[in-house]
Design an enzyme around this catalytic site. Structure first.
Site, PDB file in Angstrom:
ATOM      1  N   GLY A  41       0.853  -1.269  -0.033  1.00 55.61           N
ATOM      2  CA  GLY A  41      -0.063   0.183   0.139  1.00 55.61           C
ATOM      3  C   GLY A  41       0.819   1.246   0.013  1.00 55.61           C
ATOM      4  O   GLY A  41       1.631   1.573   0.852  1.00 55.61           O
ATOM      5  N   SER A  42       0.801   2.221  -0.951  1.00 60.11           N
ATOM      6  CA  SER A  42       1.367   3.479  -0.978  1.00 60.11           C
ATOM      7  C   SER A  42       1.009   4.045  -2.149  1.00 60.11           C
ATOM      8  O   SER A  42      -0.234   4.188  -2.589  1.00 60.11           O
ATOM      9  CB  SER A  42       3.142   2.847  -1.360  1.00 60.11           C
ATOM     10  OG  SER A  42       2.778   1.948  -2.322  1.00 60.11           O
ATOM     11  N   ARG A  43       1.862   5.171  -2.540  1.00 57.08           N
ATOM     12  CA  ARG A  43       1.644   6.337  -3.489  1.00 57.08           C
ATOM     13  C   ARG A  43       2.899   6.695  -4.110  1.00 57.08           C
ATOM     14  O   ARG A  43       3.943   6.655  -3.527  1.00 57.08           O
ATOM     15  CB  ARG A  43       0.903   7.213  -2.661  1.00 57.08           C
ATOM     16  CG  ARG A  43       0.827   8.792  -3.314  1.00 57.08           C
ATOM     17  CD  ARG A  43       0.341   9.851  -2.384  1.00 57.08           C
ATOM     18  NE  ARG A  43       0.511  11.177  -2.779  1.00 57.08           N
ATOM     19  CZ  ARG A  43      -0.316  12.122  -2.152  1.00 57.08           C
ATOM     20  NH1 ARG A  43      -0.965  11.896  -1.236  1.00 57.08           N
ATOM     21  NH2 ARG A  43       0.251  13.328  -2.450  1.00 57.08           N
TER      22      ARG A  43
END
Length: 221
Positions: free
Chosen positions: A185-187
């Site tokens: 999960g990240s950006r």
């Protein structure tokens, strides 16, 4: 195909799942509980395998385009002050990756790497406005033939606890090739010149190395 960054986790999860299934089979008398435990352990294994999948992508390299560096959803398109490298206003396009997205990071453009720096930091949720400046992150700048210097930033989220970056200053970056990985999960934020022609919309789903984020602004006349 699975990404090399997930090999150890996949092996540990596989053996752990096998042990849980065997223990449940031999030591749990209640058939309902036995099936529940075995089923949940298999679900976890499947989720881990899905997270570390690494589908082959063939990028149609184009100096006039910036391609999405990751799979996910566009959550930000705005002018911002970029303070780490440019110290001036830039066009920011941000892509949020959920745990079910492919988490391979790919070079958004071809060129020469000018800057690569890792920053330790917090683990705010990836869509938090301050995550770009306060979370654990890695910043990479590529000097391109048509856009000049562009910057992309891998940002850890509340679940992401390890950023992997392969980019090194002086190396050649090839659009669409692997440049790193972010676990769980990240950006990724991309910072472009203000005159770049945006080719995506908010909430649009994009594919790394495939979707065009922006192109060179056409000259009048």
């Amino acid at each position: 195909m699975f990404h090399k960054e997930g090999r150890s986790i996949i092996l540990l999860t596989f053996f752990g799942t096998a042990i849980i299934i065997l223990l449940a089979h031999f030591y749990m008398a209640n058939p309902t509980y036995k099936m529940l435990v075995q089923g949940l352990s298999l679900v976890v294994l499947i989720l881990i395998l899905q997270f570390f999948r690494n589908p082959k992508r063939i990028s149609n390299k184009n100096f006039d385009e910036i391609h999405a560096p990751v799979d996910g959803k566009v959550v930000v398109i705005e002018r911002v002050m970029e303070k780490e490298y440019f110290n001036e206003e830039r066009l920011q396009i941000s892509i949020f990756m959920s745990p079910v997205n492919v988490h391979v990071t790919r070079y958004p453009a071809s060129g020469v790497i000018q800057y690569a720096k890792y920053h330790p930091g917090k683990y705010l949720v990836a869509w938090h406005p301050k995550s770009s400046e306060e979370n654990e992150r890695t910043t990479v700048v590529i000097r391109t033939p048509k856009f000049g210097d562009i910057l992309y930033r891998q940002i850890a989220g509340a679940m992401a606890r390890r950023i992997v970056n392969y980019a090194e200053v002086g190396e050649s970056a090839q659009q669409g090739e692997e440049s790193g990985f972010i676990k769980f999960g990240s950006r990724v934020d991309v910072f472009l010149p203000l005159d770049a022609q945006v080719a995506v919309k908010l909430n649009q789903k994009v594919k790394g190395a495939i979707t065009c984020l922006a192109s060179v602004k056409e000259k009048d006349g």
